[in-house]
Design a protein around this motif. Structure first.
Motif, PDB file in Angstrom:
ATOM      1  N   LEU A   5       0.830  -1.449   0.031  1.00 35.04           N
ATOM      2  CA  LEU A   5       0.198   0.063  -0.087  1.00 35.04           C
ATOM      3  C   LEU A   5       0.763   1.406   0.143  1.00 35.04           C
ATOM      4  CD1 LEU A   5      -2.675   1.420   0.276  1.00 35.04           C
ATOM      5  CD2 LEU A   5      -2.634   1.306   2.647  1.00 35.04           C
ATOM      6  N   GLU A   6       1.981   1.333   0.563  1.00 37.53           N
ATOM      7  CA  GLU A   6       2.706   2.325   0.757  1.00 37.53           C
ATOM      8  C   GLU A   6       3.327   2.565  -0.416  1.00 37.53           C
ATOM      9  OE1 GLU A   6       4.582   5.620   2.736  1.00 37.53           O
ATOM     10  OE2 GLU A   6       2.959   4.555   3.355  1.00 37.53           O
ATOM     11  N   ARG A   7       4.004   1.600  -1.108  1.00 40.40           N
ATOM     12  CA  ARG A   7       4.777   1.587  -2.341  1.00 40.40           C
ATOM     13  C   ARG A   7       3.669   2.154  -3.417  1.00 40.40           C
ATOM     14  NH1 ARG A   7       4.648  -1.298  -7.113  1.00 40.40           N
ATOM     15  NH2 ARG A   7       6.541  -1.403  -8.238  1.00 40.40           N
ATOM     16  N   GLU A   8       2.257   1.668  -3.598  1.00 43.40           N
ATOM     17  CA  GLU A   8       1.229   2.370  -4.408  1.00 43.40           C
ATOM     18  C   GLU A   8       1.239   3.721  -4.039  1.00 43.40           C
ATOM     19  OE1 GLU A   8       0.337   0.810  -7.049  1.00 43.40           O
ATOM     20  OE2 GLU A   8       1.454  -0.847  -6.696  1.00 43.40           O
ATOM     21  N   THR A   9       1.098   4.221  -2.923  1.00 43.12           N
ATOM     22  CA  THR A   9       0.918   5.504  -2.376  1.00 43.12           C
ATOM     23  C   THR A   9       2.004   6.421  -2.949  1.00 43.12           C
ATOM     24  OG1 THR A   9      -0.333   4.972  -0.620  1.00 43.12           O
ATOM     25  CG2 THR A   9       0.480   7.101  -0.678  1.00 43.12           C
ATOM     26  N   ILE A  10       3.342   6.109  -2.644  1.00 42.36           N
ATOM     27  CA  ILE A  10       4.464   6.681  -3.214  1.00 42.36           C
ATOM     28  C   ILE A  10       4.261   6.758  -4.561  1.00 42.36           C
ATOM     29  CG2 ILE A  10       6.839   6.787  -3.321  1.00 42.36           C
ATOM     30  CD1 ILE A  10       6.821   5.327  -0.638  1.00 42.36           C
ATOM     31  N   LEU A  11       4.146   5.529  -5.399  1.00 41.68           N
ATOM     32  CA  LEU A  11       4.250   5.819  -6.998  1.00 41.68           C
ATOM     33  C   LEU A  11       2.981   6.869  -7.308  1.00 41.68           C
ATOM     34  CD1 LEU A  11       4.428   1.946  -7.893  1.00 41.68           C
ATOM     35  CD2 LEU A  11       6.089   3.793  -8.358  1.00 41.68           C
ATOM     36  N   ASP A  12       1.974   6.708  -6.855  1.00 36.62           N
ATOM     37  CA  ASP A  12       0.894   7.653  -7.111  1.00 36.62           C
ATOM     38  C   ASP A  12       1.217   9.270  -7.029  1.00 36.62           C
ATOM     39  OD1 ASP A  12      -2.114   8.167  -8.045  1.00 36.62           O
ATOM     40  OD2 ASP A  12      -2.439   8.865  -6.319  1.00 36.62           O
ATOM     41  N   ARG A  13       1.852   9.469  -5.753  1.00 43.12           N
ATOM     42  CA  ARG A  13       2.085  10.626  -5.686  1.00 43.12           C
ATOM     43  C   ARG A  13       3.424  11.186  -6.477  1.00 43.12           C
ATOM     44  NH1 ARG A  13       2.590  10.059   1.050  1.00 43.12           N
ATOM     45  NH2 ARG A  13       0.479  10.356   1.390  1.00 43.12           N
ATOM     46  N   THR A  14       4.297  10.149  -6.831  1.00 44.59           N
ATOM     47  CA  THR A  14       5.253  10.705  -7.761  1.00 44.59           C
ATOM     48  C   THR A  14       4.795  10.991  -9.068  1.00 44.59           C
ATOM     49  OG1 THR A  14       6.955   9.122  -6.686  1.00 44.59           O
ATOM     50  CG2 THR A  14       7.401   9.988  -8.784  1.00 44.59           C
ATOM     51  N   ARG A  15       3.910  10.233  -9.641  1.00 48.41           N
ATOM     52  CA  ARG A  15       3.513  10.399 -10.876  1.00 48.41           C
ATOM     53  C   ARG A  15       2.513  11.760 -11.007  1.00 48.41           C
ATOM     54  NH1 ARG A  15      -1.485  10.273 -12.337  1.00 48.41           N
ATOM     55  NH2 ARG A  15      -2.528   9.058 -10.601  1.00 48.41           N
TER      56      ARG A  15
END
Length: 176
Positions: A5-15
């Protein structure tokens, strides 16, 4: 599960951060393309010493009707710094050159790339890859922010048409 979940959140924020920067006209990437320099806000500005060479490449292609290899030979003979050497010389890029050829050695591919790049008419694309795979140009997204162009759009279109004609002509010759 928490780590995923944390990984997905970071990827989304980065995008989303990347897309916001692109909308504001910030060049994503470390180095400005040949002919441009990044200002302090990360926007592209024309870098005159290189822009003159870009104009010369387009002029030789259209007016002198020379191909990319002949243009590369001329630039090498005139001892004009290649794009990588120029970036280091003008401190657009840190580090030393990876070039094994002389600093003034131009490749046909470098000239061809300059002739084909929409960046020179003020258009910049993003999202060119997906999962480390280069997407076809039709799937690239165009930035809403436009920077100053080095080449007029009409001239760029003429160059693109001639490049397509030259490629079609070479294919016809190779089939004979």
């Amino acid at each position: 599960i928490i780590a995923e979940l944390e990984r997905e959140t970071i990827l989304d924020r980065t995008r989303r951060g990347r897309e916001q920067a692109i909308k504001q006209g910030v060049l994503m990437g470390a180095n400005a393309p040949f002919g441009y320099i990044k200002n302090k806000k990360g926007h592209l500005e024309i870098f005159q010493p290189e822009a003159e060479i870009v104009e010369k490449i387009f002029d030789l292609f259209i007016n002198a009707r020379l191909g990319p290899q002949k243009i590369a030979n001329i630039l090498s003979e005139e001892e004009i710094l290649s794009p990588e050497a120029s970036a280091i010389n003008y401190e657009k890029r840190r580090g030393s050159t990876r070039k094994t050829n002389p600093l003034h050695f131009w490749r046909r591919e470098s000239v061809q790339s300059i002739l084909e790049d929409d960046i020179y008419i003020g258009i910049r694309y993003y999202n060119k890859t997906y999962k480390n795979t280069r997407l076809p140009k039709s799937k690239w997204k165009v930035s809403e922010f436009h920077h100053e162009s080095i080449i007029p759009k009409e001239l760029f279109k003429i160059v693109q048409d001639r490049l397509k004609t030259d490629i079609a002509h070479r294919k016809t010759l190779s089939q004979k």
